[in-house]
Design an enzyme around this catalytic site. Structure first.
Site, mmCIF file in Angstrom:
data_model
loop_
_atom_site.group_PDB
_atom_site.id
_atom_site.type_symbol
_atom_site.label_atom_id
_atom_site.label_comp_id
_atom_site.label_asym_id
_atom_site.label_seq_id
_atom_site.Cartn_x
_atom_site.Cartn_y
_atom_site.Cartn_z
ATOM 1 N N ALA B 123 0.832 -1.210 0.000
ATOM 2 C CA ALA B 123 0.000 0.000 0.000
ATOM 3 C C ALA B 123 0.861 1.252 0.000
ATOM 4 O O ALA B 123 1.469 1.609 1.013
ATOM 5 C CB ALA B 123 -0.934 -0.006 1.209
ATOM 6 N N THR B 125 -0.102 3.960 -2.764
ATOM 7 C CA THR B 125 -1.001 4.937 -3.398
ATOM 8 C C THR B 125 -2.046 5.510 -2.453
ATOM 9 O O THR B 125 -2.610 4.809 -1.624
ATOM 10 C CB THR B 125 -1.708 4.264 -4.585
ATOM 11 O OG1 THR B 125 -0.696 3.778 -5.466
ATOM 12 C CG2 THR B 125 -2.599 5.239 -5.333
ATOM 13 N N PRO B 127 -5.232 8.905 -2.306
ATOM 14 C CA PRO B 127 -6.001 9.758 -3.214
ATOM 15 C C PRO B 127 -5.150 10.816 -3.895
ATOM 16 O O PRO B 127 -5.342 11.123 -5.071
ATOM 17 C CB PRO B 127 -7.047 10.398 -2.292
ATOM 18 C CG PRO B 127 -7.253 9.385 -1.208
ATOM 19 C CD PRO B 127 -5.942 8.706 -1.010
ATOM 20 N N GLY B 130 0.082 8.546 -6.672
ATOM 21 C CA GLY B 130 0.460 7.141 -6.846
ATOM 22 C C GLY B 130 1.953 7.006 -6.966
ATOM 23 O O GLY B 130 2.494 5.921 -7.006
ATOM 24 N N PHE B 155 -6.892 2.090 -4.054
ATOM 25 C CA PHE B 155 -6.625 1.081 -5.094
ATOM 26 C C PHE B 155 -5.624 -0.003 -4.660
ATOM 27 O O PHE B 155 -4.708 -0.328 -5.406
ATOM 28 C CB PHE B 155 -6.010 1.705 -6.347
ATOM 29 C CG PHE B 155 -6.909 2.638 -7.112
ATOM 30 C CD1 PHE B 155 -6.360 3.681 -7.838
ATOM 31 C CD2 PHE B 155 -8.284 2.492 -7.134
ATOM 32 C CE1 PHE B 155 -7.154 4.543 -8.567
ATOM 33 C CE2 PHE B 155 -9.094 3.351 -7.860
ATOM 34 C CZ PHE B 155 -8.517 4.394 -8.577
ATOM 35 N N GLY B 334 -13.516 -9.178 -35.923
ATOM 36 C CA GLY B 334 -14.698 -8.474 -36.407
ATOM 37 C C GLY B 334 -15.753 -8.359 -35.328
ATOM 38 O O GLY B 334 -15.443 -8.346 -34.139
ATOM 39 N N GLU B 358 -0.030 0.687 -11.670
ATOM 40 C CA GLU B 358 1.351 0.574 -11.226
ATOM 41 C C GLU B 358 2.270 1.481 -12.026
ATOM 42 O O GLU B 358 3.339 1.091 -12.481
ATOM 43 C CB GLU B 358 1.798 -0.890 -11.305
ATOM 44 C CG GLU B 358 0.824 -1.772 -10.559
ATOM 45 C CD GLU B 358 1.442 -2.962 -9.900
ATOM 46 O OE1 GLU B 358 2.675 -3.079 -9.969
ATOM 47 O OE2 GLU B 358 0.695 -3.739 -9.312
ATOM 48 N N THR B 360 1.545 4.825 -14.700
ATOM 49 C CA THR B 360 1.069 4.943 -16.071
ATOM 50 C C THR B 360 2.255 4.983 -17.008
ATOM 51 O O THR B 360 3.415 5.143 -16.595
ATOM 52 C CB THR B 360 0.288 6.247 -16.264
ATOM 53 O OG1 THR B 360 1.192 7.332 -16.004
ATOM 54 C CG2 THR B 360 -0.904 6.311 -15.330
ATOM 55 N N SER B 361 1.960 4.863 -18.279
ATOM 56 C CA SER B 361 3.020 4.927 -19.283
ATOM 57 C C SER B 361 3.754 6.259 -19.217
ATOM 58 O O SER B 361 4.951 6.329 -19.499
ATOM 59 C CB SER B 361 2.428 4.725 -20.669
ATOM 60 O OG SER B 361 1.866 3.437 -20.738
#
Lengths: 262, 374, 343
Positions: B123, B125, B127, B130, B155, B334, B358, B360-361
């Site tokens: 733990a 992260t 609010p 992160g 999260f 399709g 974990e 972001t990019s």
């Protein structure tokens, strides 16, 4: 309990494909696996060991690469693995194979139980087990679905075509395993590492075991393969029934009636 | 530089694949739909010795290489099910305890995780953040023999389940790591979030109200917890990479199979058309590239190297690759791909998660750039 | 084990022997099939066809064996022989074979035969070929040419036993054809006392359980209707079951469909499933993967229904319909039901 398991490394014939142009078997890239029936035999041996204590020895007659198959059995819980590898062993039919395996087992000394898979994916003969039992002069129980050790020896439920029978025999004995016997465990990660790290595969050549050279390999095989070919796919031509679905169905019914099939 | 797998590595891969085929694949669609993981799944992982893979045997682990762990995780991720996710926490967290924990902590916490008795969490992260330690507001105050912890975490995977959580809190204007028992008084969790993908995966907020943690549960040095987080993040990223590679391979295999079956009017399969073939080829390139970045980073860990840069590169690339491969795969299917009849739709949704969780990019880019320009 | 000198005197070995398998004192189909083939082999070689029969109360079966082609029957009739037991049967038969020296000895490749034959072959020290689908005589070499599938049916091998006798083979049931029954045929029937040595009986049968016919019996089925991935969903398997019902057929399945959990593995046809030889095999939505075909290619008549004209299954089928099975099967079921009602 001392259990010996005979295994064979076979090509995964489930993965085999036929070259659409030549109609020949494509053998490259086909992975080698422990023969499925043999895996059930190994699992059963390990289960018996876990229940009654003792030692499980796995043995195979094969080329160097059969090493991987033996390691997998070690990772499943076998204690010891023996590879019978020698050019002199090659070309063996089931008779010579059972002689070779049997001679190696004699060298191992006393045993309580021999487990084999019922039949191999490639040869499909189901002969080595009973022939080995005869060579070693022990009782055989084939098509085993359930095995129990009793005070007197062994109690086995064996499959029949239309049911099953329960048989009893003393030990030592030989049993052939079917897939109904158990679900082979997935080798755990640590056991895999140990199978490669800690454990050693013992390799025996023809000189290491007491064999008559005339009875091993191709020399010791009473049967000979004269010819091997991929089968011509089916007799005759296929009739593709044309027309609408309704018409095709009608035609098919007529054809099948003509052959007295319906 | 031999890129071939050793026979041992081949067997690791094969056994993990057998596990995935036997235990996960048959129930994957149902778990996804009902968002309900079977309760015995963790024990099955434990029995197969897929937990605590990189932790020493003396503490109950497997003592295996990181590469072996990566190989296994890749196979477990192939069914594209939340079940595969169970493997990550009980590998990465005991790994951290082994690296930074005291002897007592190792002896107490690692074995139950390896044996699948409890589930670990981590733990960090909240609010507000992160990634930035300075924005952490959860506090830990020393009070005699205990720390009192107050705050909120956001999260956190598997936070509602029994087990230890490595929890980061503010101490002396820096942060420290603590091993907190999720059963502690004052520790509660929110209702789990409903997620876009990975049905069955449990992520919830943690509310800490006067949670008392023995002072011996400080992990690592006081005020120096961030390094633990960074190291954990690096290994966790490798797990995510393996996840992306696994599901991308599944997307590729599904698409190839579909393309061979689906026929056009002249009874030609769509696999014979150039447009489909080009997509499949692109997908294959991306899967291979992502795979070898994973193996590369994992091998470096085994060589004792620090992989913060490499893990970021691998995560950045493979998570994007996973999304793109899933997208192309869905287009190959399709309209059928849009239904739950086929696996590709859940692969698509899960792939997206790997891009944003974990780190972001964008965070990964910052990390990589940091190594370049400093 | 045979003495070395015996191997050289192949000329001492004459006659074709057939093991007559019986169950509950009645001959099994394979025994008659073997006689049919045995007759052909014996005539080629100009020798006698001999049937060896072990059982209890099988006197009437002896004449049957003659009616189906045997020139001579060796019968061993005793209550202790009622149920097959490896050691007793192997003992008795081996002794007879060593005494009478047949050049060929064939046994049905049933559960019994595949348990018994290798034990005998090993005891005698001769060659044994398993599960043959073809037997012929090479007249020049006076050899039995044994044809059998291997590699899951992907290879057909021709095998000979050049230097030892008898040449033994187990023969796949329902491949050879029995002769027509001819009660006018005459033959020699010899009864032999069993001479069982209880010491040699190593395995004791404690209980025999027959399982009810409701268990899936693909191997004995005359007609099989099989479904593959083309069925598309487990709920849609009904169309296969309905056709099977109207034909009184068994339901089969490909590996894919079993792996997907749509139907239990007892229905699986294929290399890792069951090998079947029905009179009629209807393959619906099955592409014809090699390992599936290995399990059913010996079916007498194969009908394939698949909407992929390039499906491999069409290469081994006798009749094919390129269409959606969901359209074909309901219609086919209806037509067959109608035609049965008309009768």
């Amino acid at each position: 309990m001392k259990v010996v398991v005979c295994i064979k490394q076979v090509p995964d014939t489930g993965e085999v494909r036929i070259d659409p142009e030549t109609g020949n078997l494509i053998r490259e890239g086909v992975p080698s696996i422990v023969n499925p029936d043999d895996k059930h035999a190994v699992e059963e041996a390990v289960v018996l060991k876990e229940k009654y204590g003792g030692k499980v020895t796995v043995i195979t007659m094969g080329p160097r690469q059969a090493d991987a198959a033996l390691r997998e059995c070690l990772a499943m819980g076998a204690d010891e693995a023996i590879l019978l590898s020698d050019k002199a062993f090659s070309g063996a039919d089931t008779s010579a194979t059972s002689y070779t395996l049997g001679s190696a087992i004699k060298k191992l000394g006393e045993f309580d139980l021999i487990l084999c898979g019922r039949q191999a994916l490639d040869g499909n003969t189901a002969q080595v087990g009973p022939q080995l039992a005869e060579f070693l002069k022990v009782p055989q129980v084939t098509y085993a679905r359930k095995i129990e050790i009793t005070g007197g020896g062994l109690k086995v439920e064996r499959a029949l075509e239309d049911g099953y029978e329960i048989v009893e025999t003393r030990l030592p004995a030989l049993v052939t395993a079917t897939k109904d016997l158990n679900i082979p465990r997935i080798p755990p990660m640590d056991a895999i590492m140990d199978a490669y790290g800690q454990k050693e595969i013992i390799t025996w050549t023809a000189s290491d075991i007491d064999v008559d050279r005339d009875k091993i390999g191709i020399k010791g095989s009473p049967t000979r393969i004269r010819k091997a070919s991929t089968p011509v796919l089916k007799k005759g031509q296929i009739e593709i029934i044309d027309g609408t679905v309704e018409e095709a169905v009608d035609t098919l019914v007529v054809r099948l009636k003509g052959k007295q099939l319906i | 530089m031999d890129f071939k797998l050793t026979p041992e590595q081949e067997m690791i891969k094969k056994a993990a694949k057998e596990f995935a085929d036997r235990e996960i694949e048959p129930i994957a669609a149902q778990v996804e739909r009902e968002k309900n993981m079977p309760p015995d799944m963790l024990k099955k992982f434990a029995k197969a010795r897929l937990l605590g893979m990189t932790v020493p045997r003396e503490y109950g682990g497997v003592g295996s290489s990181f590469l072996n762990w990566a190989l296994a995780t890749e196979q477990i991720s192939y069914p594209a099910s939340a079940c595969g996710g169970l493997m990550a926490m009980n590998n990465t967290v005991p790994n951290m305890i082994d690296r930074y924990g005291t002897q007592e902590q190792k002896e107490k916490y690692i074995r139950p995780l390896c044996q699948g008795e409890v589930i670990a969490s981590l733990a960090f992260t909240e609010p507000a953040t992160g990634a930035d330690p300075r924005l952490i507001t959860t506090t830990a105050e020393l009070d005699g023999e205990y720390y009192r912890i107050n705050g909120t975490k956001r999260f956190i995977t598997d936070s509602p389940f029994d087990g230890p959580v490595i929890l980061f809190a503010k101490t002396n204007d820096r942060i420290s790591g603590f091993i907190v028992d999720k059963n502690s008084e004052g520790y509660t969790t929110s209702k789990p979030y409903e997620l876009m993908g990975g049905g069955g995966w449990v992520t919830a907020d943690i509310y800490l109200k006067e949670v008392r943690v023995p002072k011996d549960n400080l992990i690592g040095d006081l005020d120096n917890g961030f390094i633990i987080l960074l190291q954990w993040a690096a290994t966790s990223k490798l797990a995510l990479c393996a996840g992306s590679v696994g599901l991308a391979q599944a997307a590729l295999d599904e698409s190839v199979r579909y393309a061979k079956e689906r026929v056009l009017r002249n009874n030609r399969p769509i696999a014979a058309t150039q447009s489909i073939q080009w997509m499949l080829a692109e997908m294959a390139c991306k899967v291979e590239a992502a795979r070898y970045l994973l193996y590369w980073a994992a091998s470096l860990v085994d060589q004792g190297k620090d992989v913060m840069r490499e893990a970021a590169i691998a995560k950045l690339f493979s998570s994007r690759a996973g999304v793109e491969v899933a997208d192309m795969g869905l287009r190959v299917h399709g309209a059928y791909g849009f239904t739950t009849e086929y696996k590709i739709e859940r692969i698509y949704r899960q792939a997206k998660g790997n891009e944003v969780i974990e780190g972001t990019s964008e965070v990964q880019r910052s990390i990589v750039a940091g190594f370049l320009v400093r | 084990m045979q003495k070395e000198t015996d191997r050289l005197n192949l000329d001492e070995y004459r006659d074709v022997w057939v093991f007559a398998e019986q169950r509950d004192s009645k001959l099994r189909g394979v025994a008659l099939e073997l006689l049919g083939k045995g007759r052909e082999l014996a005539d080629s070689l100009n020798v006698k066809l001999v049937a060896i029969l072990l059982g209890n109360n099988v006197a009437d079966q002896c004449q049957e064996l003659v009616s189906y082609g045997a020139d001579k029957v060796i019968s061993v009739d005793d209550p202790r022989l009622e149920h097959y037991q490896t050691d007793i049967y192997a003992d008795i038969i081996t002794r007879q074979v060593l005494t009478s020296k047949p050049e060929i000895f064939i046994i049905g490749a049933t559960f019994l035969g595949r348990d018994l034959a290798p034990r005998i072959a090993r005891r005698i020290g001769t060659g044994l070929t398993a599960d043959c689908t073809g037997l012929d005589i090479d007249e020049e070499a006076r050899l039995l040419v044994q044809t059998r599938p291997a590699y899951g049916g992907n290879i057909i091998a021709s095998i000979v036993t050049p230097s030892v006798r008898p040449q033994m083979a187990t023969v796949r049931p329902r491949v050879m054809k029995a002769l027509d029954r001819d009660t006018a045929r005459r033959g020699e029937i010899i009864n032999i006392p069993p001479a069982i040595d209880e010491k040699n009986i190593m395995v004791k049968i404690v209980e025999i359980v027959k399982e009810s016919k409701r268990s899936v019996n693909l191997e004995e089925a005359d007609i099989i209707v099989s479904g593959g991935r083309g069925v598309e969903a487990p709920e849609k398997f009904r169309v296969i079951q309905e056709l099977a019902e109207v034909l009184e057929a068994e339901v089969g399945a490909s590996r894919d469909v079993v792996d997907a959990g749509w139907i239990p593995s007892t229905h699986q046809v294929g290399q890792t499933g069951k090998t079947v030889r029905p009179k009629l095999y209807i393959a619906c939505g099955i592409s014809g993967a090699v390992q599936h075909m290995a399990g059913m290619r010996e079916s007498e008549t194969i009908v394939a229904i698949n909407n992929d004209p390039d499906a491999l299954i069409f290469q081994i089928a006798d009749y094919g319909i390129v269409a959606d099975l969901h359209q074909v099967l309901p219609l086919l079921t209806k037509k067959i039901r109608q035609s049965m009602e008309e009768r």
